[in-house]
Motif scaffolding. Structure first.
Motif, mmCIF file in Angstrom:
data_model
loop_
_atom_site.group_PDB
_atom_site.id
_atom_site.type_symbol
_atom_site.label_atom_id
_atom_site.label_comp_id
_atom_site.label_asym_id
_atom_site.label_seq_id
_atom_site.Cartn_x
_atom_site.Cartn_y
_atom_site.Cartn_z
ATOM 1 N N VAL A 1 -2.650 -9.785 -6.224
ATOM 2 C CA VAL A 1 -1.230 -10.181 -5.348
ATOM 3 C C VAL A 1 -0.222 -8.999 -5.803
ATOM 4 O O VAL A 1 0.739 -8.555 -4.910
ATOM 5 C CB VAL A 1 -0.979 -11.428 -5.879
ATOM 6 C CG1 VAL A 1 0.444 -11.752 -5.508
ATOM 7 C CG2 VAL A 1 -1.954 -12.396 -5.563
ATOM 8 N N LEU A 2 -0.016 -8.725 -7.057
ATOM 9 C CA LEU A 2 0.874 -7.652 -7.466
ATOM 10 C C LEU A 2 0.708 -6.315 -6.507
ATOM 11 O O LEU A 2 1.609 -5.580 -6.237
ATOM 12 C CB LEU A 2 0.866 -7.264 -8.880
ATOM 13 C CG LEU A 2 1.130 -8.125 -9.993
ATOM 14 C CD1 LEU A 2 1.305 -7.913 -11.440
ATOM 15 C CD2 LEU A 2 2.853 -8.756 -9.539
ATOM 16 N N GLY A 3 -0.555 -6.002 -6.374
ATOM 17 C CA GLY A 3 -0.849 -4.907 -5.574
ATOM 18 C C GLY A 3 -0.444 -4.910 -4.111
ATOM 19 O O GLY A 3 0.158 -3.858 -3.561
ATOM 20 N N LEU A 4 -0.601 -6.127 -3.478
ATOM 21 C CA LEU A 4 -0.093 -6.308 -2.203
ATOM 22 C C LEU A 4 1.421 -6.410 -2.158
ATOM 23 O O LEU A 4 1.925 -5.758 -1.286
ATOM 24 C CB LEU A 4 -0.644 -7.688 -1.675
ATOM 25 C CG LEU A 4 -0.242 -8.109 -0.429
ATOM 26 C CD1 LEU A 4 -0.710 -7.056 0.599
ATOM 27 C CD2 LEU A 4 -0.744 -9.454 0.017
ATOM 28 N N THR A 5 2.105 -6.852 -3.085
ATOM 29 C CA THR A 5 3.459 -6.674 -3.321
ATOM 30 C C THR A 5 3.763 -5.163 -3.444
ATOM 31 O O THR A 5 4.945 -5.050 -2.852
ATOM 32 C CB THR A 5 4.120 -7.472 -4.654
ATOM 33 O OG1 THR A 5 3.618 -8.943 -4.499
ATOM 34 C CG2 THR A 5 5.430 -7.472 -4.478
ATOM 35 N N ALA A 6 3.283 -4.513 -4.085
ATOM 36 C CA ALA A 6 3.515 -2.983 -4.505
ATOM 37 C C ALA A 6 3.432 -2.488 -2.882
ATOM 38 O O ALA A 6 4.285 -1.515 -2.718
ATOM 39 C CB ALA A 6 2.852 -2.477 -5.469
ATOM 40 N N GLN A 7 2.384 -2.689 -2.323
ATOM 41 C CA GLN A 7 2.089 -2.256 -0.881
ATOM 42 C C GLN A 7 3.270 -2.529 0.046
ATOM 43 O O GLN A 7 3.800 -1.564 0.697
ATOM 44 C CB GLN A 7 0.613 -2.516 -0.347
ATOM 45 C CG GLN A 7 0.417 -2.027 0.706
ATOM 46 C CD GLN A 7 -0.079 -0.673 0.612
ATOM 47 O OE1 GLN A 7 -1.326 -0.486 0.063
ATOM 48 N NE2 GLN A 7 0.925 0.151 0.765
ATOM 49 N N SER A 8 3.854 -3.690 0.015
ATOM 50 C CA SER A 8 4.894 -4.142 0.642
ATOM 51 C C SER A 8 6.071 -3.250 0.547
ATOM 52 O O SER A 8 6.893 -2.895 1.537
ATOM 53 C CB SER A 8 5.066 -5.528 0.772
ATOM 54 O OG SER A 8 3.824 -6.197 1.233
#
Length: 277
Positions: free
Chosen positions: A9-16
């Motif tokens: 989830v943190l990875g997806l947040t960083a991607q955004s």
């Protein structure tokens, strides 16, 4: 009840956040946004599933490095797709890709240093590499020619062939040359994408990359064919009270550890994917 693993989830947040930064600086169109976010969502879901299978809640130190690489690859993907409708900002794409390629040597070192190697980490690392090669192939195709897409698509064709041919799903032995070819693909494609050399030279570099990849795949396909499993026919023999049961011979393929072999006792479903990518 299923638990949400915070790492993906943190990875997806960083991607955004990265996509928002790119949109605010160099600009992203709708297609670029969708490509980057779609990549991030697929990565998040795949990691959640992998962690659930292992029964763990956190990514290892090396997996976090790979996740950072994955986020950068998502940014590269968004830039390449945006470039379909306009010029690609090479001043951003080239350094971002270079960092992603450099971190490829870091995650394996971290896994060995911390003793946190795993099959999931090796698979994650491989998929990030493969997708980056595919995206770079798409980027350089208008310059070199559509044939360069074979560099990015060959690994996926190898995996698809395994769905149809069971012997293609065998386990390959370690081969150092395979790793050399893997690293060469990214470097050569990055040089071609940077567009700093004459067009004939870039075409030669891309052809060299494809030739090395075809040789590597061809070697592995030949090895899998030669060592494919089979069950010899059993001879029919009369049974007696003292005769031992016939046990069919089984040809065992030599096992091979992944780039980052598993250190924990949990066993994932075996995956077969060609490495160099």
């Amino acid at each position: 009840m299923s638990r949400v693993r915070t790492g993906p989830v943190l990875g997806l947040t960083a991607q955004s956040v990265l996509l928002a930064g790119l949109a605010a600086t160099v600009g992203l169109d709708v297609a670029g946004w969708l490509a980057g976010l779609g990549y991030g969502v697929v990565t998040c879901v795949a990691l959640q599933r992998g962690l659930r299978r292992r029964g763990v809640d956190r990514l290892g130190p090396a997996d976090r490095v790979t996740l950072t690489r994955g986020v950068l690859v998502g940014g590269v993907t968004a830039l390449v797709v945006t470039g379909f409708s306009g010029p690609t900002p090479l001043s951003v794409l080239v350094p971002m890709t270079a960092v992603a390629l450099a971190l490829d040597a870091v995650d394996g070192w971290v896994a060995r240093r911390t003793g946190t190697a795993s099959t999931l980490g090796a698979r994650f690392d491989m998929e990030v590499d493969a997708f980056l090669i595919l995206v770079l192939s798409v980027q350089v195709a208008p310059v070199v020619g559509p044939w360069v897409l074979a560099i990015g698509g060959l690994r996926y064709a190898f995996v698809a062939a395994g769905w149809l041919l069971p012997w293609m799903r065998g386990t390959l032995p370690p081969r150092f040359w395979r790793k050399v070819v893997a690293a060469t693909q990214g470097v050569l494609l990055l040089v071609v994408a940077a567009d700093v050399l004459a067009r004939p030279v870039t075409a030669v570099l891309a052809a060299v990359a494809l030739a090395l990849l075809v040789e590597s795949f061809g070697h592995d396909v030949g090895w899998l064919w030669w060592h494919r499993s089979f069950r010899p026919a059993r001879a029919v023999a009369p049974t007696t009270a003292t005769s031992a049961p016939l046990v069919p011979a089984v040809v065992a393929l030599p096992s091979v550890s992944s780039v980052r072999p598993r250190a924990d006792p949990v066993t994932d479903r075996q995956f077969v994917a060609h490495q160099p990518v």
